[in-house]
Design a protein around this motif. Structure first.
Motif, PDB file in Angstrom:
ATOM      1  N   CYS A   1      10.711   4.076   2.468  1.00  0.00           N
ATOM      2  CA  CYS A   1      11.890   3.228   2.641  1.00  0.00           C
ATOM      3  C   CYS A   1      12.305   3.157   4.100  1.00  0.00           C
ATOM      4  CB  CYS A   1      13.038   3.733   1.778  1.00  0.00           C
ATOM      5  SG  CYS A   1      12.750   3.443   0.028  1.00  0.00           S
ATOM      6  N   GLY A   2      12.185   4.251   4.819  1.00  0.00           N
ATOM      7  CA  GLY A   2      12.512   4.244   6.243  1.00  0.00           C
ATOM      8  C   GLY A   2      11.597   3.329   7.033  1.00  0.00           C
ATOM      9  N   ILE A   3      10.318   3.372   6.718  1.00  0.00           N
ATOM     10  CA  ILE A   3       9.370   2.489   7.394  1.00  0.00           C
ATOM     11  C   ILE A   3       9.670   1.027   7.057  1.00  0.00           C
ATOM     12  CG2 ILE A   3       6.936   1.788   7.461  1.00  0.00           C
ATOM     13  CD1 ILE A   3       6.235   4.776   7.169  1.00  0.00           C
ATOM     14  N   GLY A   4       9.943   0.756   5.781  1.00  0.00           N
ATOM     15  CA  GLY A   4      10.260  -0.607   5.372  1.00  0.00           C
ATOM     16  C   GLY A   4      11.520  -1.140   6.024  1.00  0.00           C
ATOM     17  N   GLN A   5      12.546  -0.308   6.113  1.00  0.00           N
ATOM     18  CA  GLN A   5      13.784  -0.735   6.758  1.00  0.00           C
ATOM     19  C   GLN A   5      13.572  -0.955   8.247  1.00  0.00           C
ATOM     20  OE1 GLN A   5      16.732   2.168   5.612  1.00  0.00           O
ATOM     21  NE2 GLN A   5      17.236   1.026   3.759  1.00  0.00           N
ATOM     22  N   GLY A   6      12.781  -0.110   8.870  1.00  0.00           N
ATOM     23  CA  GLY A   6      12.492  -0.292  10.296  1.00  0.00           C
ATOM     24  C   GLY A   6      11.758  -1.589  10.569  1.00  0.00           C
ATOM     25  N   ILE A   7      10.803  -1.910   9.723  1.00  0.00           N
ATOM     26  CA  ILE A   7      10.075  -3.168   9.889  1.00  0.00           C
ATOM     27  C   ILE A   7      10.999  -4.359   9.673  1.00  0.00           C
ATOM     28  CG2 ILE A   7       8.258  -4.615   8.868  1.00  0.00           C
ATOM     29  CD1 ILE A   7       6.701  -1.996   8.352  1.00  0.00           C
ATOM     30  N   GLY A   8      11.897  -4.255   8.683  1.00  0.00           N
ATOM     31  CA  GLY A   8      12.850  -5.341   8.426  1.00  0.00           C
ATOM     32  C   GLY A   8      13.812  -5.572   9.575  1.00  0.00           C
TER      33      GLY A   8
ATOM     34  N   LEU B   1       0.827  -1.201   0.000  1.00  0.00           N
ATOM     35  CA  LEU B   1       0.000   0.000   0.000  1.00  0.00           C
ATOM     36  C   LEU B   1       0.865   1.257   0.000  1.00  0.00           C
ATOM     37  CD1 LEU B   1      -2.830   1.228   0.157  1.00  0.00           C
ATOM     38  CD2 LEU B   1      -2.633   1.132   2.635  1.00  0.00           C
ATOM     39  N   LEU B   2       1.938   1.266   0.798  1.00  0.00           N
ATOM     40  CA  LEU B   2       2.839   2.422   0.827  1.00  0.00           C
ATOM     41  C   LEU B   2       3.510   2.638  -0.518  1.00  0.00           C
ATOM     42  CD1 LEU B   2       4.519   2.109   4.333  1.00  0.00           C
ATOM     43  CD2 LEU B   2       2.975   3.897   3.535  1.00  0.00           C
ATOM     44  N   ILE B   3       3.938   1.557  -1.152  1.00  0.00           N
ATOM     45  CA  ILE B   3       4.577   1.678  -2.462  1.00  0.00           C
ATOM     46  C   ILE B   3       3.587   2.212  -3.491  1.00  0.00           C
ATOM     47  CG2 ILE B   3       5.609   0.359  -4.355  1.00  0.00           C
ATOM     48  CD1 ILE B   3       6.865  -1.451  -2.194  1.00  0.00           C
ATOM     49  N   ALA B   4       2.361   1.714  -3.441  1.00  0.00           N
ATOM     50  CA  ALA B   4       1.336   2.170  -4.387  1.00  0.00           C
ATOM     51  C   ALA B   4       1.024   3.653  -4.179  1.00  0.00           C
ATOM     52  CB  ALA B   4       0.073   1.332  -4.238  1.00  0.00           C
ATOM     53  N   LEU B   5       0.866   4.076  -2.927  1.00  0.00           N
ATOM     54  CA  LEU B   5       0.586   5.484  -2.657  1.00  0.00           C
ATOM     55  C   LEU B   5       1.749   6.380  -3.073  1.00  0.00           C
ATOM     56  CD1 LEU B   5      -1.185   5.277   0.820  1.00  0.00           C
ATOM     57  CD2 LEU B   5      -2.197   5.853  -1.385  1.00  0.00           C
ATOM     58  N   ASN B   6       2.968   5.926  -2.850  1.00  0.00           N
ATOM     59  CA  ASN B   6       4.147   6.685  -3.255  1.00  0.00           C
ATOM     60  C   ASN B   6       4.182   6.852  -4.770  1.00  0.00           C
ATOM     61  OD1 ASN B   6       6.571   7.974  -3.273  1.00  0.00           O
ATOM     62  ND2 ASN B   6       7.780   6.162  -2.837  1.00  0.00           N
ATOM     63  N   THR B   7       3.903   5.783  -5.490  1.00  0.00           N
ATOM     64  CA  THR B   7       3.914   5.837  -6.948  1.00  0.00           C
ATOM     65  C   THR B   7       2.837   6.774  -7.471  1.00  0.00           C
ATOM     66  OG1 THR B   7       4.719   3.572  -6.999  1.00  0.00           O
ATOM     67  CG2 THR B   7       3.794   4.440  -9.038  1.00  0.00           C
ATOM     68  N   VAL B   8       1.643   6.685  -6.918  1.00  0.00           N
ATOM     69  CA  VAL B   8       0.548   7.559  -7.354  1.00  0.00           C
ATOM     70  C   VAL B   8       0.886   9.016  -7.079  1.00  0.00           C
ATOM     71  CG1 VAL B   8      -1.854   8.188  -6.853  1.00  0.00           C
ATOM     72  CG2 VAL B   8      -1.239   5.806  -7.193  1.00  0.00           C
ATOM     73  N   ALA B   9       1.457   9.291  -5.910  1.00  0.00           N
ATOM     74  CA  ALA B   9       1.803  10.679  -5.575  1.00  0.00           C
ATOM     75  C   ALA B   9       2.870  11.226  -6.515  1.00  0.00           C
ATOM     76  CB  ALA B   9       2.281  10.762  -4.129  1.00  0.00           C
ATOM     77  N   MET B  10       3.888  10.430  -6.788  1.00  0.00           N
ATOM     78  CA  MET B  10       4.959  10.895  -7.676  1.00  0.00           C
ATOM     79  C   MET B  10       4.441  11.118  -9.088  1.00  0.00           C
ATOM     80  SD  MET B  10       8.298   8.818  -6.300  1.00  0.00           S
ATOM     81  CE  MET B  10       9.117   8.973  -7.842  1.00  0.00           C
ATOM     82  N   LEU B  11       3.612  10.208  -9.593  1.00  0.00           N
ATOM     83  CA  LEU B  11       3.076  10.369 -10.947  1.00  0.00           C
ATOM     84  C   LEU B  11       2.120  11.552 -11.030  1.00  0.00           C
ATOM     85  CD1 LEU B  11       2.475   6.667 -12.006  1.00  0.00           C
ATOM     86  CD2 LEU B  11       4.242   8.213 -12.825  1.00  0.00           C
ATOM     87  N   GLY B  12       1.318  11.731  -9.992  1.00  0.00           N
ATOM     88  CA  GLY B  12       0.384  12.854  -9.994  1.00  0.00           C
ATOM     89  C   GLY B  12       1.088  14.193  -9.980  1.00  0.00           C
ATOM     90  N   LEU B  13       2.105  14.315  -9.159  1.00  0.00           N
ATOM     91  CA  LEU B  13       2.834  15.579  -9.093  1.00  0.00           C
ATOM     92  C   LEU B  13       3.664  15.808 -10.346  1.00  0.00           C
ATOM     93  CD1 LEU B  13       3.825  15.498  -5.347  1.00  0.00           C
ATOM     94  CD2 LEU B  13       2.178  17.003  -6.445  1.00  0.00           C
TER      95      LEU B  13
END
Length: 107
Positions: A49-56, A5-17
């Protein structure tokens, strides 16, 4: 699920902007919009990426706490996974740099 979900939201935000930056009518308005889009896109990429690394790292620490004998193998896997997560931030940085320099600021 959350990581996807985070990756999808990041992609949508980058493409939209990015589409807003390139769809501007005036030549002077492309630069500031590209700068804003780049800044927000890189910020979201770093956040994800910070959230993903923290979870890992959390999972690796819990795994080593439960089974200390697997520490060496788990560390190798953890470092490989963190490198893959960090590569996502580098890809976002490349996209942001392309946005900044294809249409230079103020041009």
């Amino acid at each position: 699920m959350r990581k996807t979900l985070l990756i999808a939201l990041n992609t949508v935000a980058m493409l939209g902007l990015a589409s807003l930056a390139f769809a501007a009518d005036g030549a002077g308005s492309v630069g500031p919009m590209a700068a804003i889009g780049s800044a927000i896109g890189m910020g979201l990429a770093a956040l994800g990426c910070g959230i993903g690394q923290g979870i890992g790292v959390k999972g690796a620490c819990e795994g080593m706490a439960r089974n200390p004998e697997i520490g060496g193998k788990l560390t190798t896997t953890l470092i490989l996974g963190l490198a893959f997560i960090e590569s996502l931030a580098i890809y976002a940085l490349v996209v942001c740099l392309i946005l900044m320099f294809v249409k230079p600021l103020g041009a």
